[in-house]
Design a protein around this motif. Structure first.
Motif, PDB file in Angstrom:
ATOM      1  N   ASP A   1     116.872  27.430  -4.385  1.00 36.13           N
ATOM      2  CA  ASP A   1     115.920  26.318  -4.409  1.00 36.13           C
ATOM      3  C   ASP A   1     116.312  25.263  -5.439  1.00 36.13           C
ATOM      4  O   ASP A   1     116.203  24.063  -5.182  1.00 36.13           O
ATOM      5  CB  ASP A   1     114.502  26.822  -4.703  1.00 36.13           C
ATOM      6  CG  ASP A   1     113.928  27.648  -3.567  1.00 36.13           C
ATOM      7  OD1 ASP A   1     114.427  27.534  -2.423  1.00 36.13           O
ATOM      8  OD2 ASP A   1     112.989  28.425  -3.824  1.00 36.13           O
TER       9      ASP A   1
ATOM     10  N   ASP B   1     119.328  23.356  -4.005  1.00 39.40           N
ATOM     11  CA  ASP B   1     118.922  22.478  -2.916  1.00 39.40           C
ATOM     12  C   ASP B   1     118.172  21.256  -3.441  1.00 39.40           C
ATOM     13  O   ASP B   1     118.440  20.122  -3.037  1.00 39.40           O
ATOM     14  CB  ASP B   1     118.057  23.259  -1.927  1.00 39.40           C
ATOM     15  CG  ASP B   1     117.797  22.509  -0.648  1.00 39.40           C
ATOM     16  OD1 ASP B   1     118.766  22.003  -0.042  1.00 39.40           O
ATOM     17  OD2 ASP B   1     116.619  22.424  -0.245  1.00 39.40           O
TER      18      ASP B   1
ATOM     19  N   ARG C   1     109.538  23.715  -9.817  1.00 44.27           N
ATOM     20  CA  ARG C   1     110.434  24.442  -8.924  1.00 44.27           C
ATOM     21  C   ARG C   1     110.483  25.908  -9.319  1.00 44.27           C
ATOM     22  O   ARG C   1     110.301  26.254 -10.483  1.00 44.27           O
ATOM     23  CB  ARG C   1     111.859  23.872  -8.999  1.00 44.27           C
ATOM     24  CG  ARG C   1     111.981  22.555  -8.316  1.00 44.27           C
ATOM     25  CD  ARG C   1     111.986  22.808  -6.828  1.00 44.27           C
ATOM     26  NE  ARG C   1     111.878  21.582  -6.096  1.00 44.27           N
ATOM     27  CZ  ARG C   1     111.010  21.363  -5.128  1.00 44.27           C
ATOM     28  NH1 ARG C   1     110.138  22.243  -4.794  1.00 44.27           N
ATOM     29  NH2 ARG C   1     111.009  20.244  -4.465  1.00 44.27           N
TER      30      ARG C   1
END
Length: 86
Positions: free
Chosen positions: A21, A24, A15
């Protein structure tokens, strides 16, 4: 409740370090794979509590995800500025 390291590690694997991000991803994974974020005993406690209150387990797992996200930010020295700069 003690967060599983697996959950925190899942948040970071492959990631970006973009806070949005990470947030999420943690929420999505905690809702789908709660066993990755809590050990069996704690997950059972949360499930019973959710059932007793008539609230979907996913709502509680979103909170757990935020806790995992915050742990990740802290462990990786990611400072999230709460003010949006114009």
């Amino acid at each position: 409740i003690r967060l599983s390291l697996v959950g925190s590690e899942m948040c970071i694997r492959d990631r970006s370090k973009n806070p949005y991000d990470v947030n999420d991803f943690c929420i999505q994974w905690a809702v789908v794979y709660p066993e990755k974020f809590l050990d069996e005993k704690d997950l059972d406690k949360v499930k019973v509590y959710a059932y007793q209150k008539g609230i979907d387990l996913s709502e509680y797992m979103k909170i757990i995800a935020v806790m995992a996200r915050d742990r990740y930010f802290e462990q990786n020295n990611i400072i999230v500025d709460s003010e949006i700069k114009k």
